[in-house]
Each structure stands twice: as structure tokens, then as C-alpha cells.
Design an enzyme around this catalytic site. Sequence first.
Site, PDB file in Angstrom:
ATOM      1  N   GLU A   1     -10.469  -8.836   4.450  1.00  0.00           N
ATOM      2  CA  GLU A   1      -9.860  -8.814   5.778  1.00  0.00           C
ATOM      3  C   GLU A   1     -10.637  -9.576   6.858  1.00  0.00           C
ATOM      4  OE1 GLU A   1      -7.641  -4.595   6.150  1.00  0.00           O
ATOM      5  OE2 GLU A   1      -9.756  -4.496   5.560  1.00  0.00           O
TER       6      GLU A   1
ATOM      7  N   GLU B   1       0.829  -1.205   0.000  1.00  0.00           N
ATOM      8  CA  GLU B   1       0.000   0.000   0.000  1.00  0.00           C
ATOM      9  C   GLU B   1       0.862   1.254   0.000  1.00  0.00           C
ATOM     10  OE1 GLU B   1      -3.688   2.049   2.504  1.00  0.00           O
ATOM     11  OE2 GLU B   1      -3.138  -0.036   2.885  1.00  0.00           O
TER      12      GLU B   1
ATOM     13  N   ARG C   1      -7.539   2.017  14.075  1.00  0.00           N
ATOM     14  CA  ARG C   1      -8.412   0.879  13.785  1.00  0.00           C
ATOM     15  C   ARG C   1      -8.278  -0.206  14.852  1.00  0.00           C
ATOM     16  NH1 ARG C   1     -11.449  -1.448   9.198  1.00  0.00           N
ATOM     17  NH2 ARG C   1     -11.117   0.487   8.044  1.00  0.00           N
TER      18      ARG C   1
END
Length: 781
Positions: free
Chosen positions: A730, A249, A327
Site C-alpha cells: 500500500e 476482502e 485509518r
Amino acid sequence: MNRHALPDLTAKAISGGVATDRRHDSAHKHVTGEAVYIDDMPEPAGTLHGCLGLSTVAHGAIVAMDLAAVRAAPGVVDVLTAGDIPGVNDISPSGRHDEPVLAEGKVQFLGQPVFAVIAETREQARRACKLAKIDYDELPAVLDVEGLDPLSDRLVAPGLTLKRGNAAEAISKAPRSISGKMRVGGQDHFYLEGHIALAVPGEDRDVTVHSSTQHPSEVQHMVAHALGVPSHAVTVEVRRMGGGFGGKETQSNQFAAIAAVAAKKLVRAVKIRPDRDDDMTATGKRHDFLIDYEVGFDDEGNILGVDYVYAARCGFSSDLSGPVTDRALFHCDNAYFYPAVKAVSAPLYTNTVSNTAFRGFGGPQGMVGAERVIDEVAFALGKDPLEIRKRNFYGVSERNVTPYHQTVEDNVVQRIVEELETACDYAGRRREIAAFNANSGIVKRGIALTPVKFGISFTATHFNQAGALVHVYTDGSVHLNHGGTEMGQGLYVKVAQVVAETFQIDIEQVKITATTTGKVPNTSATAASSGSDLNGMAAQNAAQQIKDRLVAFAAEKYEVPVEQVVFLPNRVRVGNQEIPFGDLVKQAYMARVQLSAAGFYKTPKIHWDREKGEGHPFYYFAYGAACSEVSVDTLTGEYVVERTDILHETGRSLNRAIDLGQVEGAFIQGMGWLTTEELVWDEKGRLRTHAPSTYKIPLASDRPKIFNVALADWSENAEPTIHKSKAVGEPPFMLGMSVLHALSDAVASVAGHRVCPRLDAPATPERVLMAVERLRAAAGT
């Protein structure tokens, strides 16, 4: 045979539309070697090869750098240092400008790229790198978060606090309370294809970069910044990656930027593909966490209040550590309602490689903390952990507000767990395991059933958008391009199925093309499990625009109401006649109807106020559960996974075959993270687990002996996602927690399940053995 016969208009269904169990579009190419990765592409004439020179200390000022022998080595064409970056020497995705392309003045971790050798061959570049002489003034290095104060020591990004109610008061007034600490290890992405970039210079300021990246637009912008050119001068193309898992990413930026700078400077194509050792040393991994927790509860096992501190080893720069640790807090509840909660994140600076995104993006670490608390409560009360889990699940119409104040509106965790519990005969097997353990002095068995509730959306709201480009050619064939990238997860075939379904044509008529910044601009990373949600909707939007034009054209040409223009498999019914799709398209072209469209989609309903720690950051939640059974040799700590049963929901699956593969692979990868994949740095800051010989990913032989995986056939997304499907990238990763807790259950049996084993992750055989000895000592056996 009449080769000019009309197509069979009696066909009843299209081939490969939505909800068809379609194989991955490149599956046969993967196994035969036909799939073309960047290193398989024919190299342009005169291609040069790069190799990175890495620092040999964890923290220090660069006093002197003698690269004369490097430059004089056979085949070397140039050596780049920070001074050769024509634009900005920074590739920080956070905008904090704390991550140089090449180190300048100081190094902050052992293995940081300091220079780059560009040579005629890859081997020449590798050999030349070893000739560098760099003198450092070594500085103290912080290598671990153990011993750091998460509330006062240096952070690489702002921490976050989530709170609802008064956790401290709830814990102090609770009939019972427990506090503890848990270490959760990191994980290397270990993709089959490592990092690689091939930069081809063009005229003027142009450069084309073939990059193994999940975020082509970010690579485009970073390369442009490094070169000091506008983004329109840089084109990034990605046909496929041999695995990404989040590691591509942001980490691809460095290789692409260095290759592009060298290519433009030398006016020759430049390719950089690091060795596996250098790749693992110089690129970021899953964050490892040190989790402090305190929980208050009653005698029935109802959690009344919790207080968490999640301290993460982030490395020397911010990278994505801020949102990753955010998160983690978003998932410190997993599937459980906390009447009062406080959770704090601490993304801590260390002199190690900057950790980055990894499948789950901090969510798995948050959930592991939640499940440890469940274990603590269960062992303190002498109850089955599953009973405690079910007692604390989110409710449907009440007890349904998260620590970040989002109401859980789609809760199906009770149904998932109840169905799995019945299907795998959890209660019966637990009785059998207890009987087995009572008669087995050495081998002990354990079982655990753990749930998953995972939020879907980028928590940075602006990333929740996507674009697509669809062309329909005059023969009825379709060209599809979108901003999502293919890393083996099956995104391309899913989006192609969406387009085929919209036009009601066979999927063979839809051409899948490489992701490129030259066709669809300003794309988000293929991450956060949002690839199908975002790109599927954008592609459907583009196809629907063209379809609407075709309907309007047919209605006008054949003088029928638009309601009488109906798309059927490979044909269109117009009034009382049926026309092959390709024929209608040709007619529309002749009438000058536009047959190309750019589609766009942005996720609705989501918002997030980080300062307040409140909002609706997730569009919906995905749910699943896994039950695993293990056998542990208490003399060695070695173990095997005897059986795993999984029930996972994917909404109305776009492609069950692909989704089942994702669930199976995610579970194995999650199991590996929590059991065998151990990262070790020595006292100098050198990564010791830097190759397949020292880093153990799960093998085929490590999979459960019995492996039952099912998708919930009743599942349907309550939100209007693409064909009511749910994300699957995920969420199933966290199903691997069931193995960690089954191991905990087996270990606990040596002390009669009276003591929480407090197994840290990864639960390697060594850690399992130490836990067994610790519990035996506590039990006096």
C-alpha cells in the site's frame, strides 16, 4: 552422462533465496495464458451458472415480485430469493447484520442483488434475469454526503475522534488561519479478473468453494452462516486472483454464499461470474470523502493547529467503513507533526453501494487532506510547498508524537526527501519551469515533491496473526501452504524464498500451493500490506521447527555438538562431513523424526484503545517520496506527466524485482485515482461509470514520459520483521499525490502562484480547466 552422479556439493549459493531478484512465480503463466483462474478450471459435469437480479431503484420497499417469467425461461433450473437462504441472510463483515445476501422487503441502492437465477448456461441465466417484474414503493434516497451534517446525520458505523492538545485554541491564537473544503473521489478496483465463485457440493453438509477472495476464512464463515452449517463443513480454496486491491476482502462473500446455497440445494456445481457492468454496479469501491479543514500557522509556515472533519460516503451498510474512516484519521498527518490537532471521522449512510477496502484503506484520503493543508499554507505565504513540507516534518527525537499518541521511532522522511530532492534536481527544475511558464501563454508546467509515511498493521489488533504449514518430503522437496492469498503482488514467491532461505535449498525445491481453509485455519485477510510480514514469519517459524529437529537428529546420530550442524547451500555440514539436504531428510525420516510443522506468528508491540483514541496501532512506518512534473494545456485542461522520480524504502527487500514492480504499479494506480478515475451517479442513484467505456483507468500512454524508480539501498527495518524487510503493497500508492500537486502547481502559475487552486480529486481535464478559469478570473487576466 552419469544420471546417478552425486549432486555438486561445491555450490556456493542457493537459487532464489531471500534478497534474490526473483521473478513472480506465475509471471510467465500470466502472459502465456497458462495461469489457471477459476473461470479456466474444468467445470464439473452438470455445472450450473448463476446471474444476479439487481434492483432498479435506489431506495424502496418491495411491494410485489413476479418471477414467473424468469422461472419459465429456457434453461432456468431455479430462482433464489431471500427466503431460500437456509441459514442467516447476512454477510456483514462488521457483525452489524446490515448486509443481506439477497434483499428482503426493501432495497437500499440501485443495483442491490434481489434474486439469483440458476440456469444451465450463463447466457440463459443473464437473459432470464431481465424478465423479472418487481414493484417498489420508492422512498427518498440519500445519494451524496454533500449537504449532510457529519455530526448528526445517520452513520453506518461509529465515528472516531483523535485529538492532542487544544486545536481550537491553537488555531484562534495563530498569526494566520485558513479554512476550506476538499472533495476526494472514490475509485473502482477494476481488476482484470472480476468477482467469481464456483461451489461444488459434497456429501453430508460439505461444500467446496473456489472463490476469488483475499479473505478465504471470512468467505468460509459467511458461507457457513448462509447455509446454517458449521465452518468445518465449508472449504474455501484460492490459488490466485487476477487482481484484488482490497475489493476482494469482503465483496467476494455474496457471490460465494449464493453459489454455495444454490449448489447445496440443487446438488450440482454452481458458478457465478457477473458481467463487468453488474460487477461494477453491485460491488463496493474506494470511499469518496468530503474533507473540512481549518489550520492555524505562523508567518514562517509552521503549522500550529489543525482541525479536520472527514465525511465519507459509505453506502447502505457498514462493510469496512468504520476501520476505513479510522485509518483516514490515522493518516491525516501524513509525515507532518501537528502541535495541536483534532480530527473527526463521519462514516455516513447513503443509498449507494457499500464502499469497501481499497489499497491504502482510507489512508490515501487522509493524506490528501494533509497535503491540501500544506498547499494552503504555502500559497498563503507565497512559499514553495516543499519548503512548508520540510518545515513541518516529524522530528527524530522530538516533535514525533502522532494525533493518536504513538511515538514515531523510525522516522527517515527527511533523508528520503533530501536524497530525492538532490537526485532529481528539484530546485534547478523549478527554476527552469518558472522560466518556461513566463514565456508560454498556453501550456503551463508544474512540479511537486510529496512524501509518504504509512502505518503498517491491521488497526484491528486481532487480525495481526498468521499461520503456515510446511511439509518436508523424504526426497528433500518442500510443500508450503499459508494463509496469504496471491493476487499478482508476488506474495507466494516471497514466502517461498523465506522457506528456501531457512533450509538453504533452491527455491525450485519449494512447492507453492493454493491457499485453503482446510490446511491453515482462521487466517486474516491478505490486506493492510501485511501479507509478507505475517505469512513470511509464520512460514519461517514452521520451517525453523523442522530445521531444529533435523539439527538435533544429526547431532545425535553423528555424535557432534549441535553447533557443528550447519546448513549450507543444498547440503548440511555435520562435523567434518557434508551431507546433501535430501539425504539427511531421508535419514531423519527413517529415524522417525517429524518432518511437518504448523507455524504461527503474531505481531508484537501493537495495541489500540479506540475509545480514548490512543495507542500504538502500527508496528512500524514505511516511507517514500515522489517528484512529478506535468504540462497542462490551459485552453482544454488536458495534461501529460512529463517525468516522475521516486525513492521508496522497503527495508531489506525480500525481492527487489517484485518490490520495484509494486512501487511502479502502485504509483500508476494512485495517479489514476487522483486524475482520471471518476465515479458518477445520476439523480436516480444509477452508476453511470460502470464499464471500460465510461470509466477511465490509466493507460500505458498515461505513464510518465520519464519514470525513474529507486529503492533506498540503506533502508533497514528497525523492528525484527521477516529478514528486516518492510511492507510494500500500500505505501507507494500515495506517491501518486505528487501528480495532483504538480497539476495544482501548474494551474497556480496562471495567477502567479498567489491563489491556492483548491483542485478536487480526481483532477480530470474538466476540473483542471475550471480551476484555470477560476484563477484567471481571480487574477483578473
